[in-house]
Design a protein around this motif. Structure first.
Motif, PDB file in Angstrom:
ATOM      1  N   ARG A 140       4.349   8.268   3.593  1.00 12.15           N
ATOM      2  CA  ARG A 140       4.672   9.386   3.914  1.00 12.15           C
ATOM      3  C   ARG A 140       3.432   9.967   4.970  1.00 12.15           C
ATOM      4  NH1 ARG A 140       6.524  10.783  -1.143  1.00 12.15           N
ATOM      5  NH2 ARG A 140       4.724  12.182  -1.901  1.00 12.15           N
ATOM      6  N   ARG A 141       2.520   9.490   4.456  1.00 14.32           N
ATOM      7  CA  ARG A 141       1.193  10.042   5.440  1.00 14.32           C
ATOM      8  C   ARG A 141       0.959   8.859   6.614  1.00 14.32           C
ATOM      9  NH1 ARG A 141      -3.630  11.655   1.136  1.00 14.32           N
ATOM     10  NH2 ARG A 141      -2.320  13.208   0.115  1.00 14.32           N
ATOM     11  N   ASP A 142       2.039   7.994   6.584  1.00 14.84           N
ATOM     12  CA  ASP A 142       1.729   6.721   7.705  1.00 14.84           C
ATOM     13  C   ASP A 142       0.480   6.077   7.563  1.00 14.84           C
ATOM     14  OD1 ASP A 142       3.070   5.283   9.726  1.00 14.84           O
ATOM     15  OD2 ASP A 142       2.289   6.579  11.443  1.00 14.84           O
ATOM     16  N   VAL A 143       0.027   5.901   6.559  1.00 13.31           N
ATOM     17  CA  VAL A 143      -1.050   5.037   6.136  1.00 13.31           C
ATOM     18  C   VAL A 143      -0.822   3.746   5.648  1.00 13.31           C
ATOM     19  CG1 VAL A 143      -3.385   4.977   5.415  1.00 13.31           C
ATOM     20  CG2 VAL A 143      -2.682   7.143   6.075  1.00 13.31           C
ATOM     21  N   PRO A 144      -0.691   2.564   6.324  1.00 12.39           N
ATOM     22  CA  PRO A 144      -0.418   1.217   5.567  1.00 12.39           C
ATOM     23  C   PRO A 144      -1.642   0.449   5.169  1.00 12.39           C
ATOM     24  CG  PRO A 144      -0.458   1.022   7.928  1.00 12.39           C
ATOM     25  CD  PRO A 144      -0.924   2.513   7.716  1.00 12.39           C
ATOM     26  N   ALA A 145      -2.695   1.301   4.988  1.00 10.71           N
ATOM     27  CA  ALA A 145      -4.166   0.404   4.518  1.00 10.71           C
ATOM     28  C   ALA A 145      -3.989  -0.172   3.356  1.00 10.71           C
ATOM     29  CB  ALA A 145      -5.085   1.465   4.810  1.00 10.71           C
ATOM     30  N   LEU A 146      -3.653   0.390   2.356  1.00 13.19           N
ATOM     31  CA  LEU A 146      -3.395  -0.006   0.958  1.00 13.19           C
ATOM     32  C   LEU A 146      -2.177  -0.709   0.512  1.00 13.19           C
ATOM     33  CD1 LEU A 146      -5.524   2.685  -1.026  1.00 13.19           C
ATOM     34  CD2 LEU A 146      -6.260   0.539  -0.042  1.00 13.19           C
ATOM     35  N   ASP A 147      -1.317  -1.119   1.255  1.00 10.61           N
ATOM     36  CA  ASP A 147      -0.236  -1.568   0.896  1.00 10.61           C
ATOM     37  C   ASP A 147      -0.435  -2.928   0.055  1.00 10.61           C
ATOM     38  OD1 ASP A 147       1.319   0.315   1.687  1.00 10.61           O
ATOM     39  OD2 ASP A 147       2.034  -0.702   3.676  1.00 10.61           O
ATOM     40  N   TRP A 148      -1.320  -3.584   0.741  1.00 11.85           N
ATOM     41  CA  TRP A 148      -1.597  -5.041   0.275  1.00 11.85           C
ATOM     42  C   TRP A 148      -2.410  -4.742  -1.494  1.00 11.85           C
ATOM     43  CZ3 TRP A 148      -6.916  -6.076  -0.751  1.00 11.85           C
ATOM     44  CH2 TRP A 148      -7.565  -5.463   0.134  1.00 11.85           C
ATOM     45  N   TYR A 149      -3.042  -3.818  -1.266  1.00  9.47           N
ATOM     46  CA  TYR A 149      -3.814  -3.729  -2.633  1.00  9.47           C
ATOM     47  C   TYR A 149      -2.962  -3.193  -3.608  1.00  9.47           C
ATOM     48  CZ  TYR A 149      -6.763  -1.188  -6.243  1.00  9.47           C
ATOM     49  OH  TYR A 149      -7.160  -0.997  -7.505  1.00  9.47           O
ATOM     50  N   TRP A 150      -1.735  -2.147  -3.613  1.00  8.96           N
ATOM     51  CA  TRP A 150      -1.019  -1.933  -4.332  1.00  8.96           C
ATOM     52  C   TRP A 150       0.057  -3.036  -4.726  1.00  8.96           C
ATOM     53  CZ3 TRP A 150      -2.977   2.293  -5.613  1.00  8.96           C
ATOM     54  CH2 TRP A 150      -3.139   3.195  -4.587  1.00  8.96           C
ATOM     55  N   ASP A 151       0.261  -4.115  -3.885  1.00  5.24           N
ATOM     56  CA  ASP A 151       1.078  -5.106  -4.355  1.00  5.24           C
ATOM     57  C   ASP A 151       0.199  -6.027  -5.322  1.00  5.24           C
ATOM     58  OD1 ASP A 151       3.265  -4.506  -2.849  1.00  5.24           O
ATOM     59  OD2 ASP A 151       2.554  -5.602  -1.089  1.00  5.24           O
ATOM     60  N   GLN A 152      -1.203  -6.220  -5.090  1.00  5.43           N
ATOM     61  CA  GLN A 152      -1.943  -6.988  -5.948  1.00  5.43           C
ATOM     62  C   GLN A 152      -2.092  -6.337  -7.294  1.00  5.43           C
ATOM     63  OE1 GLN A 152      -5.575  -7.933  -3.971  1.00  5.43           O
ATOM     64  NE2 GLN A 152      -4.618  -9.199  -2.457  1.00  5.43           N
ATOM     65  N   VAL A 153      -2.241  -4.917  -7.410  1.00  2.89           N
ATOM     66  CA  VAL A 153      -2.345  -4.262  -8.708  1.00  2.89           C
ATOM     67  C   VAL A 153      -1.000  -4.287  -9.418  1.00  2.89           C
ATOM     68  CG1 VAL A 153      -2.484  -1.880  -9.712  1.00  2.89           C
ATOM     69  CG2 VAL A 153      -3.847  -2.687  -7.767  1.00  2.89           C
ATOM     70  N   LEU A 154       0.161  -4.378  -8.804  1.00  4.94           N
ATOM     71  CA  LEU A 154       1.425  -4.593  -9.553  1.00  4.94           C
ATOM     72  C   LEU A 154       1.540  -5.738  -9.847  1.00  4.94           C
ATOM     73  CD1 LEU A 154       3.804  -2.398  -7.130  1.00  4.94           C
ATOM     74  CD2 LEU A 154       3.096  -1.687  -9.393  1.00  4.94           C
ATOM     75  N   SER A 155       1.059  -6.861  -9.353  1.00  6.30           N
ATOM     76  CA  SER A 155       1.064  -8.245  -9.501  1.00  6.30           C
ATOM     77  C   SER A 155       0.234  -8.557 -11.032  1.00  6.30           C
ATOM     78  CB  SER A 155       0.642  -9.039  -8.611  1.00  6.30           C
ATOM     79  OG  SER A 155      -0.831  -9.037  -8.283  1.00  6.30           O
ATOM     80  N   ILE A 156      -0.787  -7.592 -11.255  1.00  9.95           N
ATOM     81  CA  ILE A 156      -1.516  -7.736 -12.584  1.00  9.95           C
ATOM     82  C   ILE A 156      -0.723  -6.811 -13.620  1.00  9.95           C
ATOM     83  CG2 ILE A 156      -3.571  -6.819 -13.534  1.00  9.95           C
ATOM     84  CD1 ILE A 156      -4.872  -7.190 -10.623  1.00  9.95           C
ATOM     85  N   LEU A 157      -0.206  -5.502 -13.180  1.00 14.13           N
ATOM     86  CA  LEU A 157       0.385  -4.854 -14.077  1.00 14.13           C
ATOM     87  C   LEU A 157       1.842  -5.162 -14.807  1.00 14.13           C
ATOM     88  CD1 LEU A 157      -0.397  -1.251 -12.592  1.00 14.13           C
ATOM     89  CD2 LEU A 157      -1.511  -2.436 -14.400  1.00 14.13           C
ATOM     90  N   TRP A 158       2.647  -5.800 -13.983  1.00 10.32           N
ATOM     91  CA  TRP A 158       3.954  -6.265 -14.179  1.00 10.32           C
ATOM     92  C   TRP A 158       3.846  -7.351 -15.418  1.00 10.32           C
ATOM     93  CZ3 TRP A 158       7.912  -2.963 -14.643  1.00 10.32           C
ATOM     94  CH2 TRP A 158       8.138  -2.277 -13.548  1.00 10.32           C
ATOM     95  N   PRO A 159       3.330  -8.638 -15.020  1.00  8.64           N
ATOM     96  CA  PRO A 159       3.148  -9.839 -16.024  1.00  8.64           C
ATOM     97  C   PRO A 159       2.562  -9.065 -17.302  1.00  8.64           C
ATOM     98  CG  PRO A 159       2.534 -10.233 -13.884  1.00  8.64           C
ATOM     99  CD  PRO A 159       2.428  -8.847 -13.646  1.00  8.64           C
ATOM    100  N   ARG A 160       1.610  -8.122 -17.481  1.00  8.55           N
ATOM    101  CA  ARG A 160       0.987  -7.750 -18.687  1.00  8.55           C
ATOM    102  C   ARG A 160       2.334  -6.850 -19.397  1.00  8.55           C
ATOM    103  NH1 ARG A 160      -2.246  -9.666 -22.424  1.00  8.55           N
ATOM    104  NH2 ARG A 160      -2.794  -7.835 -23.902  1.00  8.55           N
ATOM    105  N   PHE A 161       2.892  -6.064 -18.768  1.00  5.64           N
ATOM    106  CA  PHE A 161       3.935  -5.398 -19.335  1.00  5.64           C
ATOM    107  C   PHE A 161       5.082  -6.173 -19.856  1.00  5.64           C
ATOM    108  CE2 PHE A 161       8.243  -3.380 -19.046  1.00  5.64           C
ATOM    109  CZ  PHE A 161       8.202  -2.251 -19.693  1.00  5.64           C
ATOM    110  N   ASN A 162       5.431  -7.161 -19.025  1.00  7.88           N
ATOM    111  CA  ASN A 162       6.313  -8.131 -19.828  1.00  7.88           C
ATOM    112  C   ASN A 162       5.780  -8.915 -21.015  1.00  7.88           C
ATOM    113  OD1 ASN A 162       8.232  -7.689 -17.811  1.00  7.88           O
ATOM    114  ND2 ASN A 162       7.680  -9.100 -16.308  1.00  7.88           N
TER     115      ASN A 162
END
Length: 710
Positions: free
Chosen positions: A446-468
């Motif tokens: 919403r703030r039109d700041v794509p700077a951390l998109d890649w970081y969020w994806d990497q964090v989710l790639s850590i959290l989702w496998p652990r959740f499963n």
């Protein structure tokens, strides 16, 4: 005039005489004329006959020859009268002739004058055309001179180096507004000189002009470099307010633009120093903050044995110690108010470590995770917008520079998250962390700041496998649970099904706002295993009635807990509602059988035969019917009371027990009504025992006494 008239008459007579005398009739041969001549003659005759005067004469019966001579005489008289009139007007005609002649002379003079004017105008037109051509030529020359003057003036202004420019570039501090203004002017001159270089202008090779501008460029570059590096180095000071320094730097964003245009190496040097400084600053800040923050986590965290299917047994605290340590696992599977971290507290201020330490506060992991990443979100948005504005970078280039600035910090945070997830068995906390990431990513979009998109994806790639992985451990713990080893099993809700209900309700509540297929799949597998576990545990009871009571109590408890967090249209709620209805119906049949089983069996046996008209197949056993009727009449009140006590004792949920009791009594009344209806039909109408049946309204009044109002 009279003489002229007389001469005319004589001439006319002589003319007629001569005409008649000169006629030659030698060639006249009427018989030899063509038919065409006859046709023409006929045509002329018809035309003459159509004349008005000829027709008038013919109508009066006159001789045309006499009439012709009469007409000629009248014409002659009229002609003579006209001549007399002309003679009378002779003087006037002479005057008119004189005037006409004078006018003719005047017109002749005017004609000569107009011809002279025409000749003069012709000469003037040629002169005007010549003047017009001269005017167009002079206008073109004027425009050319003005354009040349303008370009020459612009050229001189652009290459001329004024003393004021030299003084400000050399002596004015870079922080002053005048220096920025002369920097704009110098930039314009340098760009103009480069433009002229492409046009092969001779002035470009003039050492006086080019040399002086190059000197000024080097001087301005040196001053802007020193100024910017000085401000960047201020960021390295301890306790420096780098937000304030960045805001100050934005006032001098043109310096970077000037360096990029005229000294790219220096601009890259300034940018490199800034990136290196901010990278170290952010790394130091996030490392120190996150490490201190993690020390505020609750000491009692979920471990690998804290699963839904783990038996809640006592563990000794030591090898030789007889002290029993009971670890409560209720908070591991319940949500409580933990979901506020993704709702009301999502954008709350970050946790201040010294204040929290002073107040001796402790937090769950998701609160610490939120605090770190909210700080990251805030700093990332500011830093990215600063890079775009200060370095005049497009979005793609700004993202690359941003990665250089915060790359080390993000790598550290990722390693910290990965290390924590390796020993994290709290599925609720992990899913909360996932939804924190999803919401923060939406905020940055919403703030039109794509700077951390890649970081969020990497964090989710850590959290989702652990959740499963944690979900699979919980599912496996239920699947492998040996129900024979469980102690103190009764018909009340089991603690494992309660854990599941709390746990499933928490996950459904969290996943509701941002549904994910992975969560739904895990919940479906977990629900299937819990249903199987409930059936296996119910099989430990010998009687079917106890099995049904156990299942109903557990289904009711799980449904109630789920409805506190989830809506009625969720798959889990709908499934347990259906299971509860099915088991409740079966229990009601089992509960009614000891008290009203005879009547129910009789109705189920006879009613279909009556409806199909097979009355001959019905065997009337008077003794059996008398026993049924008198037994019901004598015991229905006590049976209802006993049924009430039994239901209220079996079900821990008073509301559910009352609903089951009402269902049982309603079903009893239904069967009794059908029994009464059967007894009123053939072949039972002649039985005297019918009169002993109690009135159904009395039974309904008694049943209403057991209806509770909530």
């Amino acid at each position: 005039v009279k003489r002229i008239k007389m001469a005319d008459d004589e001439a006319l007579e002589n003319e007629f005489d001569g005409e008649f005398l000169d006629l030659d009739f030698s060639d006249l041969n009427i018989t030899e004329q063509d038919d065409i001549f006859l046709d023409e003659a006929v045509g002329h005759i018809k035309e003459n006959l159509e004349d008005e005067l000829v027709q008038e004469a013919l109508e009066q019966g006159l001789d045309l020859r006499k009439y012709s001579r009469q007409i000629e005489l009248e014409l002659r008289k009229e002609e003579n009268a006209s001549i007399d009139d002309y003679i009378a007007e002779g003087p006037n005609i002479a005057k008119l002739h004189t005037k006409i002649k004078a006018c003719d002379n005047i017109l002749e003079e005017m004609e000569k004058m107009l011809l002279h004017f025409q000749s003069t105008l012709t000469n003037i037109s040629s002169e005007i055309q010549t003047l017009q051509e001269q005017s167009l030529s002079m206008n073109t020359k004027l425009k050319n001179r003005q354009a040349t003057k303008r370009e020459l003036h612009e050229f001189i202004d652009n290459i001329m180096i004024q003393e004021n420019l030299i003084v400000h570039v050399c002596d004015t501090p870079a922080s002053e507004r005048e220096f920025t203004e002369v920097l704009h002017e110098l930039d314009h001159k340098l760009r103009y000189l480069k433009e002229q270089d492409f046009r092969d202008a001779l002035v470009v090779h003039d050492p006086l002009v080019r040399g002086e501008l190059e000197k000024l460029k080097h001087k301005a570059t040196h001053k802007t470099r020193d100024f910017l590096l000085h401000r960047v180095y201020q960021l390295r000071k301890p306790m420096a307010n780098y937000h304030m320094i960045q805001n100050q730097l934005l006032n001098y964003r043109y310096f970077v633009e000037f360096l990029m245009a005229h000294s790219r190496d220096v601009a890259l040097e300034v940018r490199s120093e800034y990136v290196d400084t901010m990278s170290k600053l952010y790394f130091s800040y996030f490392k120190e903050y996150s490490v201190k923050l993690m020390k505020l986590q609750f000491s009692d965290v979920a471990e690998k044995d804290d699963l839904i299917g783990t038996e809640d047994t006592a563990r000794k605290s030591g090898f030789f110690s007889s002290k029993v340590h009971l670890k409560s696992r209720s908070t591991i599977f319940t949500l409580g108010n933990r979901d506020t971290v993704i709702t009301t507290e999502l954008e709350d201020p970050i946790i201040v470590v010294p204040h929290a330490q002073k107040a001796e506060k402790r937090y769950p992991y998701e609160m610490l995770f939120r605090s770190v990443h909210y700080a990251l979100l805030d700093h990332a948005c500011r830093e990215f917008l600063f890079i775009v504005d200060f370095f005049k970078m497009p979005i793609g280039g700004a993202v690359d520079i941003f990665k250089e600035v915060v790359g080390k910090s993000l790598d550290f945070l990722q390693h910290q998250i990965s290390d924590h997830m390796a020993v994290n068995y709290d599925a609720v906390g992990i899913l909360l962390a996932v939804h924190i990431v999803l919401r923060y990513r939406a905020i940055m979009q919403r703030r039109d700041v794509p700077a951390l998109d890649w970081y969020w994806d990497q964090v989710l790639s850590i959290l989702w496998p652990r959740f499963n992985f944690v979900m699979e451990l919980n599912i496996a713990s239920i699947q492998s649970l040996d129900t024979h080893r469980l102690s103190q099993v009764d018909t009340r809700p089991h603690y494992i099904t309660r854990r599941y209900a709390e746990f499933s309700g928490a996950l459904v509540c969290i996943n509701h706002s941002h549904p994910d297929e992975k969560v739904l799949k895990c919940l479906a597998n977990l629900q299937s295993e819990v249903e199987n576990f409930a059936l296996r545990l119910a099989a430990e009871f010998q009687e079917r009635k106890e099995q049904l009571v156990f299942l109903i109590n557990n289904y009711d408890m799980m449904l109630g807990v789920l409805l506190e967090r989830a809506s009625e249209d969720t798959k889990e709620v709908e499934c347990f509602q259906q299971l509860l209805r099915d088991r409740t119906e079966e229990f009601i049949d089992e509960a009614l059988a000891p008290y009203f089983g005879g009547i129910i069996s009789f109705v189920k046996e006879v009613d279909p035969l009556l409806e199909s008209g097979q009355t001959d197949d019905i065997k009337v056993d008077k003794d059996h019917l008398m026993k049924l009727v008198r037994g019901f009449t004598a015991n229905w009140k006590s049976s209802i009371d006993a049924l009430n006590r039994q239901v209220m004792a079996d079900f821990v949920n008073f509301k559910n027990g009352t609903a089951i009791l009402q269902g049982a009594l309603s079903k009893m009344i239904h069967y009794y009504h059908r029994f009464s209806k059967i007894m009123s039909q053939s072949p039972f109408t002649r039985l005297s025992v019918r009169s002993e049946l109690p009135n159904i309204h009395h039974i309904m009044v008694e049943v209403k006494k057991y209806k509770q109002n909530f």
